[in-house]
Design a protein around this motif. Structure first.
Motif, PDB file in Angstrom:
ATOM      1  N   TRP A  31      -5.458  -3.596   0.444  1.00 47.83           N
ATOM      2  CA  TRP A  31      -5.031  -4.682  -0.440  1.00 47.83           C
ATOM      3  C   TRP A  31      -4.784  -4.081  -1.808  1.00 47.83           C
ATOM      4  O   TRP A  31      -5.691  -3.578  -2.454  1.00 47.83           O
ATOM      5  CB  TRP A  31      -6.108  -5.777  -0.521  1.00 47.83           C
ATOM      6  N   ARG A  32      -3.527  -4.099  -2.256  1.00 45.63           N
ATOM      7  CA  ARG A  32      -3.123  -3.402  -3.471  1.00 45.63           C
ATOM      8  C   ARG A  32      -2.883  -4.343  -4.660  1.00 45.63           C
ATOM      9  O   ARG A  32      -2.242  -3.952  -5.636  1.00 45.63           O
ATOM     10  CB  ARG A  32      -1.849  -2.588  -3.204  1.00 45.63           C
ATOM     11  N   TYR A  33      -3.393  -5.539  -4.573  1.00 46.95           N
ATOM     12  CA  TYR A  33      -3.068  -6.527  -5.594  1.00 46.95           C
ATOM     13  C   TYR A  33      -4.323  -6.950  -6.360  1.00 46.95           C
ATOM     14  O   TYR A  33      -5.357  -6.320  -6.289  1.00 46.95           O
ATOM     15  CB  TYR A  33      -2.366  -7.717  -4.933  1.00 46.95           C
ATOM     16  N   CYS A  77      -9.160 -12.604   1.982  1.00 50.18           N
ATOM     17  CA  CYS A  77      -9.818 -13.628   1.161  1.00 50.18           C
ATOM     18  C   CYS A  77     -10.183 -12.973  -0.168  1.00 50.18           C
ATOM     19  O   CYS A  77     -11.032 -12.079  -0.213  1.00 50.18           O
ATOM     20  CB  CYS A  77     -11.057 -14.175   1.858  1.00 50.18           C
ATOM     21  N   VAL A  78      -9.509 -13.394  -1.208  1.00 49.31           N
ATOM     22  CA  VAL A  78      -9.648 -12.767  -2.528  1.00 49.31           C
ATOM     23  C   VAL A  78     -10.514 -13.648  -3.425  1.00 49.31           C
ATOM     24  O   VAL A  78     -10.237 -14.851  -3.585  1.00 49.31           O
ATOM     25  CB  VAL A  78      -8.266 -12.542  -3.165  1.00 49.31           C
ATOM     26  N   TYR A  85      -1.790 -13.257   2.338  1.00 46.91           N
ATOM     27  CA  TYR A  85      -1.272 -12.207   3.208  1.00 46.91           C
ATOM     28  C   TYR A  85      -0.449 -11.259   2.351  1.00 46.91           C
ATOM     29  O   TYR A  85      -0.005 -11.616   1.256  1.00 46.91           O
ATOM     30  CB  TYR A  85      -0.432 -12.778   4.362  1.00 46.91           C
ATOM     31  N   ASP A  86      -0.271 -10.040   2.831  1.00 45.67           N
ATOM     32  CA  ASP A  86       0.453  -9.008   2.088  1.00 45.67           C
ATOM     33  C   ASP A  86       1.946  -9.145   2.386  1.00 45.67           C
ATOM     34  O   ASP A  86       2.389  -8.940   3.515  1.00 45.67           O
ATOM     35  CB  ASP A  86      -0.055  -7.623   2.504  1.00 45.67           C
ATOM     36  N   THR A  87       2.734  -9.489   1.377  1.00 44.02           N
ATOM     37  CA  THR A  87       4.168  -9.695   1.569  1.00 44.02           C
ATOM     38  C   THR A  87       4.910  -8.403   1.876  1.00 44.02           C
ATOM     39  O   THR A  87       6.055  -8.441   2.331  1.00 44.02           O
ATOM     40  CB  THR A  87       4.787 -10.345   0.322  1.00 44.02           C
ATOM     41  N   GLU A  88       4.266  -7.263   1.637  1.00 38.77           N
ATOM     42  CA  GLU A  88       4.909  -5.979   1.904  1.00 38.77           C
ATOM     43  C   GLU A  88       4.649  -5.482   3.330  1.00 38.77           C
ATOM     44  O   GLU A  88       5.192  -4.451   3.734  1.00 38.77           O
ATOM     45  CB  GLU A  88       4.418  -4.923   0.906  1.00 38.77           C
ATOM     46  N   LYS A  89       3.805  -6.187   4.077  1.00 36.51           N
ATOM     47  CA  LYS A  89       3.486  -5.782   5.444  1.00 36.51           C
ATOM     48  C   LYS A  89       4.044  -6.801   6.431  1.00 36.51           C
ATOM     49  O   LYS A  89       4.284  -7.958   6.076  1.00 36.51           O
ATOM     50  CB  LYS A  89       1.962  -5.663   5.607  1.00 36.51           C
ATOM     51  N   PRO A  90       4.250  -6.398   7.685  1.00 35.08           N
ATOM     52  CA  PRO A  90       4.796  -7.326   8.688  1.00 35.08           C
ATOM     53  C   PRO A  90       3.942  -8.575   8.835  1.00 35.08           C
ATOM     54  O   PRO A  90       2.713  -8.529   8.749  1.00 35.08           O
ATOM     55  CB  PRO A  90       4.797  -6.482   9.969  1.00 35.08           C
ATOM     56  N   ASN A 100       0.388 -14.951   8.756  1.00 33.65           N
ATOM     57  CA  ASN A 100      -0.620 -13.897   8.752  1.00 33.65           C
ATOM     58  C   ASN A 100       0.064 -12.545   8.827  1.00 33.65           C
ATOM     59  O   ASN A 100       1.195 -12.427   9.302  1.00 33.65           O
ATOM     60  CB  ASN A 100      -1.557 -14.046   9.956  1.00 33.65           C
ATOM     61  N   ASN A 101      -0.623 -11.520   8.361  1.00 37.89           N
ATOM     62  CA  ASN A 101      -0.162 -10.161   8.641  1.00 37.89           C
ATOM     63  C   ASN A 101      -0.478  -9.815  10.085  1.00 37.89           C
ATOM     64  O   ASN A 101      -1.334 -10.437  10.720  1.00 37.89           O
ATOM     65  CB  ASN A 101      -0.838  -9.157   7.701  1.00 37.89           C
ATOM     66  N   VAL A 102       0.225  -8.814  10.612  1.00 32.57           N
ATOM     67  CA  VAL A 102       0.022  -8.432  12.006  1.00 32.57           C
ATOM     68  C   VAL A 102       0.159  -6.922  12.144  1.00 32.57           C
ATOM     69  O   VAL A 102       0.953  -6.287  11.446  1.00 32.57           O
ATOM     70  CB  VAL A 102       1.027  -9.155  12.935  1.00 32.57           C
ATOM     71  N   LEU A 103      -0.664  -6.343  13.013  1.00 34.68           N
ATOM     72  CA  LEU A 103      -0.531  -4.941  13.372  1.00 34.68           C
ATOM     73  C   LEU A 103      -0.771  -4.804  14.872  1.00 34.68           C
ATOM     74  O   LEU A 103      -1.333  -5.695  15.508  1.00 34.68           O
ATOM     75  CB  LEU A 103      -1.494  -4.051  12.572  1.00 34.68           C
TER      76      LEU A 103
END
Length: 245
Positions: A31-33, A77-78, A85-90, A100-103
């Motif tokens: 999480w980079r934010y 949960c921040v 969710y991270d807008t830069e990830k799928p 949701n993000n997914v991997l």
């Protein structure tokens, strides 16, 4: 042996005395934010709070987690109240229309010169009996079966880099995914299109790689064990009393 973190009630790996039977690998989630406290929640912990992310000196929050083969959805949960969710990830939308993000964790090797890894997902027809993907990477010769993951179907493939057309066969009926890019071939058929790059998809991890496990060990950080992995603790041959710590 395993250590139970009293603050999170999540098992964390402390020593390599356990054998995990399901094919798995360690993934790194960041999480980079903004935020002072960040917790990671997802299908791997039944969406329960408690898995704290470690804040590095550069301000990036990180969590190393061992996950089994399959699809894993997650969110952040921040500061105890904000769910992001991270807008830069799928991402994907679940059955409740939450984003949701997914991997994905796959048994496929994600490295190879001139090759890349891409995942094909079919999220429709939950009652289907068979889902296959065909493409012009082998001149539409053979279909690759997708694996049922809940209501979705998934397969991850390693292909030579390039641009390909593909289509799904659902119970022997042809479909294309309206939510993915499309193209028409020379006969006017509508197909999906995918570009396979030389680098692995940023949301696909291979059980053949231990790079993040080594990285976690180098930093001295715990590896969280995701739900669904089975462990058997091996007993040490020692005359002293044994104690699970």
């Amino acid at each position: 042996k395993f250590v139970v973190n009293k603050n999170t009630s999540i098992l964390t790996l402390s020593l390599s005395y356990s054998t995990i039977h399901m094919a798995s690998t360690v993934v790194k989630i960041e999480w980079r934010y903004e935020g002072r406290h960040v917790q990671l929640v997802g299908t791997f912990n039944q969406w329960k709070l408690g898995t704290k992310m470690y804040k590095q000196s550069n301000g990036v929050f990180v969590c190393y987690m061992r996950l089994g083969v399959g699809k894993h959805e997650y969110k952040f949960c921040v500061d105890h109240t904000n769910w992001w969710y991270d807008t830069e990830k799928p991402t994907l939308s679940d059955s409740y229309e939450n984003t949701n993000n997914v991997l994905y964790v796959t048994e496929t090797n994600t490295h190879g010169e001139g090759q890349g890894v891409t995942s094909f997902t079919w999220t429709y027809n939950p009652g289907a009996q068979s889902v296959k993907v065909y493409g012009d990477w082998d001149d539409w010769d053979s279909g690759t079966p997708l694996i049922s993951c809940g209501e979705d179907w998934l397969v991850t493939m390693r292909l030579p880099t390039g641009t390909y057309q593909y289509k799904f066969a659902i119970d022997d009926e042809w479909y294309y995914d309206m939510g993915e890019p499309i193209s028409r071939d020379e006969t006017g058929n509508v197909n999906n299109i995918v570009v396979v790059k030389g680098l692995a998809d940023k949301n696909v991890f291979s059980v053949t790689s231990n790079v993040f496990e080594q990285e976690a060990n180098d930093f001295g950080l715990d590896i969280v064990i995701g739900d669904g992995l089975e462990e058997d603790e091996e007993e040490e041959e020692d005359s002293s009393d044994h104690e699970k710590k």
